[in-house]
Design an enzyme around this catalytic site. Structure first.
Site, PDB file in Angstrom:
ATOM      1  N   LYS A  39     -20.965  -3.006 -29.894  1.00 13.02           N
ATOM      2  CA  LYS A  39     -19.917  -3.862 -30.441  1.00 13.02           C
ATOM      3  C   LYS A  39     -18.517  -3.465 -29.976  1.00 13.02           C
ATOM      4  O   LYS A  39     -17.761  -4.313 -29.546  1.00 13.02           O
ATOM      5  CB  LYS A  39     -20.003  -3.888 -31.959  1.00 13.02           C
ATOM      6  CG  LYS A  39     -21.162  -4.791 -32.394  1.00 13.02           C
ATOM      7  CD  LYS A  39     -21.884  -4.386 -33.627  1.00 13.02           C
ATOM      8  CE  LYS A  39     -23.179  -5.178 -33.740  1.00 13.02           C
ATOM      9  NZ  LYS A  39     -24.135  -4.595 -34.659  1.00 13.02           N
ATOM     10  N   ASP A  87     -21.962   3.677 -41.916  1.00 12.11           N
ATOM     11  CA  ASP A  87     -22.347   2.853 -40.771  1.00 12.11           C
ATOM     12  C   ASP A  87     -21.083   2.124 -40.310  1.00 12.11           C
ATOM     13  O   ASP A  87     -20.585   1.244 -40.994  1.00 12.11           O
ATOM     14  CB  ASP A  87     -23.434   1.856 -41.203  1.00 12.11           C
ATOM     15  CG  ASP A  87     -23.818   0.884 -40.083  1.00 12.11           C
ATOM     16  OD1 ASP A  87     -23.243   0.962 -38.981  1.00 12.11           O
ATOM     17  OD2 ASP A  87     -24.706   0.040 -40.332  1.00 12.11           O
ATOM     18  N   TRP A 142     -26.400  -5.357 -43.656  1.00  7.00           N
ATOM     19  CA  TRP A 142     -26.671  -4.079 -42.983  1.00  7.00           C
ATOM     20  C   TRP A 142     -26.813  -2.936 -43.968  1.00  7.00           C
ATOM     21  O   TRP A 142     -27.671  -2.060 -43.807  1.00  7.00           O
ATOM     22  CB  TRP A 142     -25.596  -3.791 -41.929  1.00  7.00           C
ATOM     23  CG  TRP A 142     -25.716  -4.737 -40.789  1.00  7.00           C
ATOM     24  CD1 TRP A 142     -24.808  -5.687 -40.416  1.00  7.00           C
ATOM     25  CD2 TRP A 142     -26.823  -4.879 -39.882  1.00  7.00           C
ATOM     26  NE1 TRP A 142     -25.288  -6.402 -39.344  1.00  7.00           N
ATOM     27  CE2 TRP A 142     -26.510  -5.934 -38.993  1.00  7.00           C
ATOM     28  CE3 TRP A 142     -28.049  -4.227 -39.736  1.00  7.00           C
ATOM     29  CZ2 TRP A 142     -27.375  -6.345 -37.971  1.00  7.00           C
ATOM     30  CZ3 TRP A 142     -28.908  -4.637 -38.725  1.00  7.00           C
ATOM     31  CH2 TRP A 142     -28.582  -5.671 -37.851  1.00  7.00           C
TER      32      TRP A 142
HETATM   33  C1  LIG Z   1     -25.278  -4.418 -35.336  1.00 12.48           C
HETATM   34  C2  LIG Z   1     -25.308  -3.580 -36.534  1.00 12.48           C
HETATM   35  C3  LIG Z   1     -26.416  -2.761 -36.850  1.00 12.48           C
HETATM   36  C4  LIG Z   1     -27.682  -2.761 -36.042  1.00 12.48           C
HETATM   37  O1  LIG Z   1     -27.484  -2.129 -34.835  1.00 12.48           O
HETATM   38  P1  LIG Z   1     -28.672  -1.915 -33.791  1.00 12.48           P
HETATM   39  O2  LIG Z   1     -27.982  -1.136 -32.726  1.00 12.48           O
HETATM   40  O3  LIG Z   1     -29.127  -3.266 -33.353  1.00 12.48           O
HETATM   41  O4  LIG Z   1     -29.735  -1.150 -34.447  1.00 12.48           O
HETATM   42  C5  LIG Z   1     -26.319  -1.950 -37.962  1.00 12.48           C
HETATM   43  N1  LIG Z   1     -25.216  -1.928 -38.728  1.00 12.48           N
HETATM   44  C6  LIG Z   1     -24.154  -2.718 -38.469  1.00 12.48           C
HETATM   45  C7  LIG Z   1     -22.952  -2.650 -39.344  1.00 12.48           C
HETATM   46  C8  LIG Z   1     -24.169  -3.556 -37.362  1.00 12.48           C
HETATM   47  O5  LIG Z   1     -23.103  -4.325 -37.083  1.00 12.48           O
END
Ligand SMILES: *Cc1c(COP(=O)(O)O)cnc(C)c1O
Length: 361
Positions: free
Chosen positions: A196, A172, A102
């Protein structure tokens, strides 16, 4: 009714309390004869939900007043683009810490927009660990430093947040938001896709400090401007009302069980159960992750004998445990243990792993 333990990485399990509450009010919201998701986002009912969601985020995460809480769309992926669009250009440069899939994706998008430098990259070590702060050559001139607090696919997590020595820290936190208290004095911005730990898919929680917001470029189309979203309390255009509602219910549930301290207690109990099964298996299960970098949210492992993979997965499903297949890029297995996963789910998985190892080891 059938409920399984759902270890999927995202979208992922939600609290039963939240699902039942949303279901009971889905058709007729508080005697209005309408669903909340059929109502205007400018009306009083939705407005109350929206405001409660913002105020619960502030309360549970202890967000200081100089931060704005925003609800945006496009997932965390949209933030990979929006962050550099807002803060790069005009000769500015940013530092990216590449800890896995990511962080790499975020860096790739930023590189399209401007000068985004990878100041640390763990690819040579298979992204098996989080770097120590001393290993990262932060640059004073960077407009910001970007990091991913928990690599959802690789299963590694920062224990602590680095002091960048000046540049704004942008994080993030898609897979570990609301699972830990935050050192706000070190953080300028965080973002997290809701699917999540917070709600269904379809929204991103963004928390951004005043002084960083003030630096965001204004010469961008409206939706890409953080200042416009902040000025309009995330009601500049139609927000995803269903997601905000379910998130608000989730936040209420978190508060009702005791807030972050209880969330942390459950988080640690879940992680201890599953890592215990791996560590106690005498090498039957292996995790490629360095011990001090182990994620409490996404636990990855392989079987010493990959010929047993299928049987392991099928056996788990017979015992109502789903979503354990590893990401296609790494193989093996992954248990995502987000906030709504009951401790009993992790304990059931650990017990199954022990039984499977005893039978096949
Ligand atoms: C799932 C995830 C993403 C992507 O998220 P989307 O909502 O599908 O764009 C980005 N960063 C991390 C750490 C993730 O777990």
């Amino acid at each position: 009714m059938l409920r399984v333990f759902n270890f999927a990485a995202g979208p992922s399990t939600l609290s039963m309390t939240v699902l039942e509450e949303a279901a009971s009010e889905l058709v007729d919201y508080r005697g209005t004869g309408m669903s909340l998701i059929e109502m205007s986002h400018r009306g009083a009912h939705y407005d109350a939900v929206h405001r409660e969601a913002v105020s619960l985020v502030r309360e549970l995460l202890m967000v200081p007043p100089e931060f704005h809480v925003l609800f945006l769309q496009g997932g965390a992926t949209m933030q990979f683009a929006m962050v550099p669009l807002a803060f790069l250009g005009g000769g500015r440069t940013a530092d990216y810490i590449i800890t896995g899939h990511w962080a790499r994706r975020a860096h790739a998008d930023a590189s399209v927009v401007g000068d985004a430098r990878a100041v640390w990259d763990g690819s040579g070590e298979g992204y098996s660990r989080i770097p120590s702060v001393e290993e990262i050559p932060f640059r004073k001139e960077a407009a910001y430093v970007h990091m991913c607090s928990n690599e959802t696919i690789g299963g590694i997590q920062w224990r602590d947040f680095p002091d960048t020595g000046g540049p704004h820290l942008v994080i993030d936190m898609s897979s570990d938001v609301l699972s830990r208290p935050l050192p706000w004095e070190r953080i300028s911005m965080l973002y997290a896709g809701t699917q999540k730990n917070l709600a269904p898919a379809g929204m991103t929680l963004v928390i951004i400090r005043d002084d960083l917001l003030a630096r965001a470029r204004r010469d961008l189309p409206a939706y890409l401007r953080y200042d416009i979203h902040a000025d309009n309390d995330s009601l500049f255009n139609t927000p995803p009302t269903f997601i905000v509602w379910v998130m608000m219910l989730t936040l209420r549930w978190v508060k009702s069980i005791g807030g972050l301290p209880e969330i942390e207690r459950r988080r640690d109990a879940r992680a201890a159960a599953v890592y215990g099964a791996i560590d106690g298996s005498g090498g039957f299960f292996r995790t490629p992750v360095e011990r001090s970098s182990r994620s409490t949210m996404n636990i990855v492992w392989t079987l010493a004998d990959a010929r047993l993979d299928r049987e392991f997965l099928e056996g788990a499903e017979r015992e109502k445990m789903y979503g354990l297949k590893g990401h296609k890029s790494v193989g093996g297995f992954r248990a995502s243990l987000y906030n709504a996963m009951p401790v009993e789910g992790a304990e059931a998985l650990a017990a199954y792993m022990r039984r499977f190892a005893a039978l096949n080891g």
